[in-house]
Scaffold this motif. Sequence first.
Motif, PDB file in Angstrom:
ATOM      1  N   GLN A 150     -24.203  -3.038  -6.126  1.00 52.77           N
ATOM      2  CA  GLN A 150     -25.193  -3.979  -6.578  1.00 52.77           C
ATOM      3  C   GLN A 150     -25.173  -3.900  -8.215  1.00 52.77           C
ATOM      4  O   GLN A 150     -25.104  -4.980  -8.828  1.00 52.77           O
ATOM      5  CB  GLN A 150     -26.491  -3.874  -5.959  1.00 52.77           C
ATOM      6  N   GLY A 151     -25.086  -2.736  -8.666  1.00 55.63           N
ATOM      7  CA  GLY A 151     -24.987  -2.783 -10.330  1.00 55.63           C
ATOM      8  C   GLY A 151     -23.646  -3.279 -10.801  1.00 55.63           C
ATOM      9  O   GLY A 151     -23.728  -3.950 -11.903  1.00 55.63           O
ATOM     10  N   ALA A 156     -26.883  -4.001 -13.144  1.00 57.62           N
ATOM     11  CA  ALA A 156     -28.145  -3.169 -13.361  1.00 57.62           C
ATOM     12  C   ALA A 156     -28.211  -2.452 -12.262  1.00 57.62           C
ATOM     13  O   ALA A 156     -28.055  -2.955 -11.120  1.00 57.62           O
ATOM     14  CB  ALA A 156     -29.253  -3.838 -13.756  1.00 57.62           C
ATOM     15  N   ILE A 157     -28.617  -1.034 -12.406  1.00 55.89           N
ATOM     16  CA  ILE A 157     -29.038  -0.372 -11.148  1.00 55.89           C
ATOM     17  C   ILE A 157     -30.486  -0.166 -11.500  1.00 55.89           C
ATOM     18  O   ILE A 157     -30.933   0.217 -12.626  1.00 55.89           O
ATOM     19  CB  ILE A 157     -28.387   0.919 -11.134  1.00 55.89           C
ATOM     20  N   LEU A 158     -31.374  -0.481 -10.220  1.00 56.12           N
ATOM     21  CA  LEU A 158     -32.721  -0.293 -10.331  1.00 56.12           C
ATOM     22  C   LEU A 158     -33.151   1.065  -9.893  1.00 56.12           C
ATOM     23  O   LEU A 158     -32.720   1.503  -8.898  1.00 56.12           O
ATOM     24  CB  LEU A 158     -33.476  -1.409  -9.535  1.00 56.12           C
ATOM     25  N   GLY A 159     -34.494   1.434 -10.482  1.00 52.30           N
ATOM     26  CA  GLY A 159     -35.005   2.679  -9.952  1.00 52.30           C
ATOM     27  C   GLY A 159     -36.322   2.985 -10.530  1.00 52.30           C
ATOM     28  O   GLY A 159     -36.858   2.126 -11.331  1.00 52.30           O
ATOM     29  N   ALA A 160     -36.969   3.966  -9.895  1.00 48.96           N
ATOM     30  CA  ALA A 160     -38.373   4.266 -10.447  1.00 48.96           C
ATOM     31  C   ALA A 160     -38.285   5.934 -10.970  1.00 48.96           C
ATOM     32  O   ALA A 160     -39.446   6.537 -10.982  1.00 48.96           O
ATOM     33  CB  ALA A 160     -39.394   3.949  -9.773  1.00 48.96           C
ATOM     34  N   ALA A 161     -37.027   6.568 -11.130  1.00 50.49           N
ATOM     35  CA  ALA A 161     -36.633   7.799 -11.251  1.00 50.49           C
ATOM     36  C   ALA A 161     -36.882   8.294 -12.695  1.00 50.49           C
ATOM     37  O   ALA A 161     -36.770   9.644 -12.913  1.00 50.49           O
ATOM     38  CB  ALA A 161     -35.641   8.548 -10.732  1.00 50.49           C
ATOM     39  N   PRO A 203     -29.729   6.919 -15.415  1.00 56.06           N
ATOM     40  CA  PRO A 203     -29.026   6.348 -16.512  1.00 56.06           C
ATOM     41  C   PRO A 203     -27.689   6.780 -16.630  1.00 56.06           C
ATOM     42  O   PRO A 203     -26.836   6.139 -17.051  1.00 56.06           O
ATOM     43  CB  PRO A 203     -30.078   6.773 -17.543  1.00 56.06           C
ATOM     44  N   GLU A 204     -27.606   7.988 -16.454  1.00 55.93           N
ATOM     45  CA  GLU A 204     -25.903   8.388 -16.397  1.00 55.93           C
ATOM     46  C   GLU A 204     -25.259   8.031 -15.332  1.00 55.93           C
ATOM     47  O   GLU A 204     -24.138   7.689 -15.471  1.00 55.93           O
ATOM     48  CB  GLU A 204     -25.903  10.119 -16.085  1.00 55.93           C
ATOM     49  N   LEU A 205     -25.817   7.780 -14.004  1.00 50.88           N
ATOM     50  CA  LEU A 205     -25.078   7.100 -12.815  1.00 50.88           C
ATOM     51  C   LEU A 205     -24.613   5.601 -13.438  1.00 50.88           C
ATOM     52  O   LEU A 205     -23.558   5.116 -13.065  1.00 50.88           O
ATOM     53  CB  LEU A 205     -26.230   6.831 -11.967  1.00 50.88           C
ATOM     54  N   ALA A 206     -25.491   5.071 -13.987  1.00 50.60           N
ATOM     55  CA  ALA A 206     -25.182   3.681 -14.602  1.00 50.60           C
ATOM     56  C   ALA A 206     -24.087   3.799 -15.462  1.00 50.60           C
ATOM     57  O   ALA A 206     -23.065   2.842 -15.484  1.00 50.60           O
ATOM     58  CB  ALA A 206     -26.349   3.012 -15.225  1.00 50.60           C
ATOM     59  N   ASP A 207     -24.038   4.755 -16.421  1.00 49.40           N
ATOM     60  CA  ASP A 207     -22.928   4.854 -17.422  1.00 49.40           C
ATOM     61  C   ASP A 207     -21.802   5.073 -16.748  1.00 49.40           C
ATOM     62  O   ASP A 207     -20.442   4.600 -17.019  1.00 49.40           O
ATOM     63  CB  ASP A 207     -23.513   5.872 -18.418  1.00 49.40           C
ATOM     64  N   GLY A 214     -15.226  -0.912 -15.428  1.00 54.56           N
ATOM     65  CA  GLY A 214     -14.942  -1.466 -16.575  1.00 54.56           C
ATOM     66  C   GLY A 214     -15.907  -2.845 -16.803  1.00 54.56           C
ATOM     67  O   GLY A 214     -15.726  -3.748 -17.459  1.00 54.56           O
ATOM     68  N   ARG A 215     -17.211  -2.741 -16.130  1.00 61.25           N
ATOM     69  CA  ARG A 215     -17.987  -3.692 -16.096  1.00 61.25           C
ATOM     70  C   ARG A 215     -19.338  -3.135 -16.692  1.00 61.25           C
ATOM     71  O   ARG A 215     -19.851  -1.904 -16.465  1.00 61.25           O
ATOM     72  CB  ARG A 215     -18.495  -4.423 -14.903  1.00 61.25           C
ATOM     73  N   PRO A 216     -20.097  -3.899 -17.614  1.00 61.56           N
ATOM     74  CA  PRO A 216     -21.241  -3.162 -18.310  1.00 61.56           C
ATOM     75  C   PRO A 216     -22.329  -3.108 -17.071  1.00 61.56           C
ATOM     76  O   PRO A 216     -22.848  -4.187 -16.286  1.00 61.56           O
ATOM     77  CB  PRO A 216     -21.864  -4.402 -19.084  1.00 61.56           C
TER      78      PRO A 216
END
Length: 285
Positions: A150-151, A156-161, A203-207, A214-216
């Motif tokens: 989904q990200g 975007a990857i959503l979370g509350a962590a 945040p590291e997972l998203a990076d 290859g996508r933001p």
Amino acid sequence: MIVVTGATGRLGRLVVDGLLEKVPADRIAAAVRNPGKAADLAALGVEIREADYERPETLERAFSPGDTVLLISGDAVGRRAGQHRAVVDAARAAGVARIVYTSVLHADTTPLALAADHRDTEEHVRASGIPFTFLRNGWYTEVYAASVLQGVEHGAILGAAGDGRVASASRADYAAAAVAVLTGEEDGDRVYELSGDTAWSLPELADETSALSGRPVVYKNLPQADFRRALLDAGLPEPAATLFAGIDVDIAGGALSHTPGELSALIGRPTTPLRESLAAILKES
């Protein structure tokens, strides 16, 4: 015999495949809810036994004296404690030699809501008098597959962590640990706290997802209530949305960050790096 419950599930099948590399097929029994789905295992020489956690009459025939049983925890959170009790009771009545149970990391002390079923099961196994090994598994990296995909799609990857860290490992790593225990010489009761070698943050997972795709992709941290609402909007049932939103808060508090190194020691190699697991998730999508 080595009996693997839930053998046609994702973890169970990996365990059976690993066992087939180490022991003859006629020493392995696949205890499954639907024997028809295990035809490929039967073709390999694995014995198929019907075992439905919800039908105790099938469990009575699923085990034999001297068996070593891998009890893979069910996925019906809130109901599985009763299911597991039925399996343990049937195993005790059959006179099995050992139960190996897939529990959760630090089951006796963790704040994770899903740990209640595991604590109940561990207590029931201890009370049964059957020699046991508890594989207290940490988080599977594959849990984040949907979030990663989904990200990539939405950016975007959503979370509350927050910046909480997750010492995850791949499903294959945990399966390898089960194989090591099932084929090793276990002496007495044993508890393993299993997790990945390196803890990472969302945040590291998203990076990493952004770098590999290859996508933001960014991480958006939300209040627990807002994350729960986002999960509901994504189609999760209310109990699951509440559970996973709560887990993220526990992650923020460090509940899944521990890296004791027991998993890599047990399997004799480093655990699968986050990047490697993410690459596999993206490749399979």
